[in-house]
Design a protein around this motif. Structure first.
Motif, PDB file in Angstrom:
ATOM      1  N   HIS A  45       0.848  -1.190   0.000  1.00 44.33           N
ATOM      2  CA  HIS A  45       0.000   0.000   0.000  1.00 44.33           C
ATOM      3  C   HIS A  45       0.887   1.244   0.000  1.00 44.33           C
ATOM      4  O   HIS A  45       2.112   1.147   0.125  1.00 44.33           O
ATOM      5  N   GLY A  46       0.251   2.424  -0.119  1.00 41.39           N
ATOM      6  CA  GLY A  46       1.035   3.654  -0.220  1.00 41.39           C
ATOM      7  C   GLY A  46       0.671   4.717   0.790  1.00 41.39           C
ATOM      8  O   GLY A  46       0.882   5.905   0.537  1.00 41.39           O
ATOM      9  N   LEU A  47       0.155   4.318   1.964  1.00 44.54           N
ATOM     10  CA  LEU A  47      -0.316   5.309   2.933  1.00 44.54           C
ATOM     11  C   LEU A  47       0.829   5.817   3.802  1.00 44.54           C
ATOM     12  O   LEU A  47       1.595   5.042   4.375  1.00 44.54           O
ATOM     13  N   PHE A  48       0.910   7.147   3.917  1.00 46.30           N
ATOM     14  CA  PHE A  48       1.905   7.778   4.776  1.00 46.30           C
ATOM     15  C   PHE A  48       1.293   9.022   5.385  1.00 46.30           C
ATOM     16  O   PHE A  48       0.202   9.472   4.986  1.00 46.30           O
ATOM     17  N   GLY A  49       1.967   9.627   6.346  1.00 49.28           N
ATOM     18  CA  GLY A  49       1.452  10.847   6.957  1.00 49.28           C
ATOM     19  C   GLY A  49       2.045  11.088   8.314  1.00 49.28           C
ATOM     20  O   GLY A  49       3.166  10.656   8.617  1.00 49.28           O
ATOM     21  N   LYS A  50       1.291  11.786   9.169  1.00 50.99           N
ATOM     22  CA  LYS A  50       1.767  12.110  10.513  1.00 50.99           C
ATOM     23  C   LYS A  50       0.616  12.000  11.504  1.00 50.99           C
ATOM     24  O   LYS A  50      -0.432  12.614  11.326  1.00 50.99           O
ATOM     25  N   MET A  51       0.855  11.246  12.553  1.00 50.03           N
ATOM     26  CA  MET A  51      -0.081  11.188  13.663  1.00 50.03           C
ATOM     27  C   MET A  51       0.370  12.091  14.810  1.00 50.03           C
ATOM     28  O   MET A  51      -0.313  12.232  15.816  1.00 50.03           O
ATOM     29  N   GLU A  52       1.546  12.675  14.654  1.00 49.77           N
ATOM     30  CA  GLU A  52       2.080  13.638  15.620  1.00 49.77           C
ATOM     31  C   GLU A  52       3.122  14.477  14.889  1.00 49.77           C
ATOM     32  O   GLU A  52       3.652  14.047  13.847  1.00 49.77           O
ATOM     33  N   PRO A  53       3.415  15.692  15.374  1.00 51.09           N
ATOM     34  CA  PRO A  53       4.443  16.506  14.711  1.00 51.09           C
ATOM     35  C   PRO A  53       5.770  15.757  14.641  1.00 51.09           C
ATOM     36  O   PRO A  53       6.119  15.002  15.542  1.00 51.09           O
ATOM     37  N   GLY A  54       6.491  15.967  13.563  1.00 54.79           N
ATOM     38  CA  GLY A  54       7.768  15.272  13.381  1.00 54.79           C
ATOM     39  C   GLY A  54       7.942  14.868  11.935  1.00 54.79           C
ATOM     40  O   GLY A  54       7.428  15.526  11.033  1.00 54.79           O
ATOM     41  N   VAL A  55       8.661  13.781  11.727  1.00 53.83           N
ATOM     42  CA  VAL A  55       8.933  13.330  10.364  1.00 53.83           C
ATOM     43  C   VAL A  55       7.743  12.541   9.829  1.00 53.83           C
ATOM     44  O   VAL A  55       6.944  11.976  10.585  1.00 53.83           O
ATOM     45  N   ILE A  56       7.633  12.511   8.506  1.00 48.23           N
ATOM     46  CA  ILE A  56       6.588  11.721   7.863  1.00 48.23           C
ATOM     47  C   ILE A  56       6.819  10.237   8.119  1.00 48.23           C
ATOM     48  O   ILE A  56       7.946   9.749   8.057  1.00 48.23           O
ATOM     49  N   GLN A  57       5.749   9.535   8.404  1.00 48.94           N
ATOM     50  CA  GLN A  57       5.788   8.085   8.594  1.00 48.94           C
ATOM     51  C   GLN A  57       5.186   7.390   7.386  1.00 48.94           C
ATOM     52  O   GLN A  57       4.141   7.816   6.885  1.00 48.94           O
ATOM     53  N   GLU A  58       5.830   6.333   6.932  1.00 55.03           N
ATOM     54  CA  GLU A  58       5.201   5.433   5.974  1.00 55.03           C
ATOM     55  C   GLU A  58       4.558   4.330   6.799  1.00 55.03           C
ATOM     56  O   GLU A  58       5.239   3.453   7.345  1.00 55.03           O
ATOM     57  N   PHE A  59       3.241   4.388   6.934  1.00 51.44           N
ATOM     58  CA  PHE A  59       2.541   3.507   7.857  1.00 51.44           C
ATOM     59  C   PHE A  59       2.691   2.045   7.432  1.00 51.44           C
ATOM     60  O   PHE A  59       2.536   1.709   6.257  1.00 51.44           O
ATOM     61  N   LYS A  60       2.994   1.183   8.405  1.00 56.48           N
ATOM     62  CA  LYS A  60       3.177  -0.229   8.103  1.00 56.48           C
ATOM     63  C   LYS A  60       1.878  -0.906   7.695  1.00 56.48           C
ATOM     64  O   LYS A  60       1.873  -1.819   6.870  1.00 56.48           O
ATOM     65  N   ASP A  61       0.779  -0.452   8.281  1.00 62.72           N
ATOM     66  CA  ASP A  61      -0.505  -1.104   8.033  1.00 62.72           C
ATOM     67  C   ASP A  61      -1.566  -0.028   7.801  1.00 62.72           C
ATOM     68  O   ASP A  61      -1.886   0.738   8.710  1.00 62.72           O
ATOM     69  N   TRP A  62      -2.101   0.049   6.590  1.00 66.13           N
ATOM     70  CA  TRP A  62      -3.122   1.047   6.308  1.00 66.13           C
ATOM     71  C   TRP A  62      -4.367   0.811   7.155  1.00 66.13           C
ATOM     72  O   TRP A  62      -5.098   1.763   7.473  1.00 66.13           O
ATOM     73  N   LYS A  63      -4.618  -0.448   7.536  1.00 62.71           N
ATOM     74  CA  LYS A  63      -5.814  -0.768   8.311  1.00 62.71           C
ATOM     75  C   LYS A  63      -5.774  -0.114   9.694  1.00 62.71           C
ATOM     76  O   LYS A  63      -6.819   0.252  10.234  1.00 62.71           O
ATOM     77  N   GLU A  64      -4.588   0.037  10.246  1.00 55.03           N
ATOM     78  CA  GLU A  64      -4.473   0.692  11.551  1.00 55.03           C
ATOM     79  C   GLU A  64      -4.965   2.141  11.462  1.00 55.03           C
ATOM     80  O   GLU A  64      -5.683   2.625  12.349  1.00 55.03           O
ATOM     81  N   ILE A  65      -4.579   2.833  10.390  1.00 55.87           N
ATOM     82  CA  ILE A  65      -5.018   4.216  10.207  1.00 55.87           C
ATOM     83  C   ILE A  65      -6.508   4.259   9.875  1.00 55.87           C
ATOM     84  O   ILE A  65      -7.240   5.124  10.371  1.00 55.87           O
ATOM     85  N   ALA A  66      -6.968   3.324   9.063  1.00 58.60           N
ATOM     86  CA  ALA A  66      -8.388   3.282   8.723  1.00 58.60           C
ATOM     87  C   ALA A  66      -9.232   3.033   9.968  1.00 58.60           C
ATOM     88  O   ALA A  66     -10.316   3.616  10.116  1.00 58.60           O
ATOM     89  N   ARG A  67      -8.742   2.194  10.867  1.00 61.52           N
ATOM     90  CA  ARG A  67      -9.480   1.949  12.119  1.00 61.52           C
ATOM     91  C   ARG A  67      -9.509   3.206  12.982  1.00 61.52           C
ATOM     92  O   ARG A  67     -10.506   3.497  13.648  1.00 61.52           O
TER      93      ARG A  67
END
Length: 226
Positions: A45-67
């Motif tokens: 998958h291609g999901l990335f972003g930030k859940m807190e200020p700092g560097v961009i994260q390439e999320f390991k699991d898109w489902k975690e963010i979707a949840r």
């Protein structure tokens, strides 16, 4: 002058609709996994972003963010959906050739999107994915404010318009000055780019390639419904 097209769109589903949590979950799945998504290295998958200020994260699991998006929606937190698109020619001109370059681009402009929507940096969370469509490469951003539960999530049309203008100013400053035929070098380096200059720039682009502009708009409208 090179034809430079930037389109910004923003929508959201009402937090009060019963199907909003499921729809927002599905939207994250769509942007993360659809064909032609630019994938994270070694991932499906291609999901990335930030859940807190700092560097961009390439999320390991898109489902975690979707949840997380689903849970936020259940709490009536508004999940805003936005997309930034360019023509193929413009993306090449801006060297937006891979996922990393798009990551840098959206990181440079995410606070324009947030601040125009009244979201402070410390309260901003966002997830994004790039779709490498040949004719209109674009980046989707889902973002939300962790500090409030908006009772009235209505976004006046002026807000997306202001975001588009500011992104155009920041992305195409030199071209806008050239379009305005500012010939004095000292003025070129100092003159403020106004909304009126941006409006004239956009009118020029639409006159040059109206079919291309309209087609990108139409395709993005279709994607926004998913």
């Amino acid at each position: 002058m090179f034809i430079s097209i930037l389109i910004y769109k923003q929508r959201h589903r009402s937090p009060n609709r019963k199907d909003t949590p499921e729809a927002n979950y599905a939207h994250v799945r769509y942007i993360a996994t659809r064909p032609r998504v630019l994938k994270n290295e070694g991932m499906n998958h291609g999901l990335f972003g930030k859940m807190e200020p700092g560097v961009i994260q390439e999320f390991k699991d898109w489902k975690e963010i979707a949840r997380r998006v689903y849970a936020n929606s259940r709490k009536n937190i508004t999940m805003y959906r936005s997309v930034v698109s360019f023509s193929e020619e413009t993306a090449k001109e801006l060297l937006l050739t891979d996922q990393k370059s798009w990551q840098r681009y959206i990181e440079n402009h995410i606070m324009t999107i947030a601040e125009k929507n009244g979201v402070k940096r410390e309260h901003l969370q966002w997830a994004s994915a790039v779709h490498g469509e040949k004719a209109h490469p674009h980046i989707h951003v889902v973002f939300w404010d962790t500090s409030v539960r908006a009772k009235n999530p209505y976004v006046p049309p002026a807000i997306p318009g202001a975001i588009r203008r500011q992104m155009i100013k920041d992305t195409f400053a030199d071209k806008i000055r050239l379009c305005g035929q500012v010939k004095d070098e000292s003025l070129r380096s100092m003159r403020k780019i106004t909304d009126e200059m941006v409006d004239e720039f956009e009118r020029y682009l639409r006159r040059m390639k109206p079919e291309q502009y309209q087609e990108i708009n139409r395709k993005l409208d279709e994607e926004a419904k998913l």
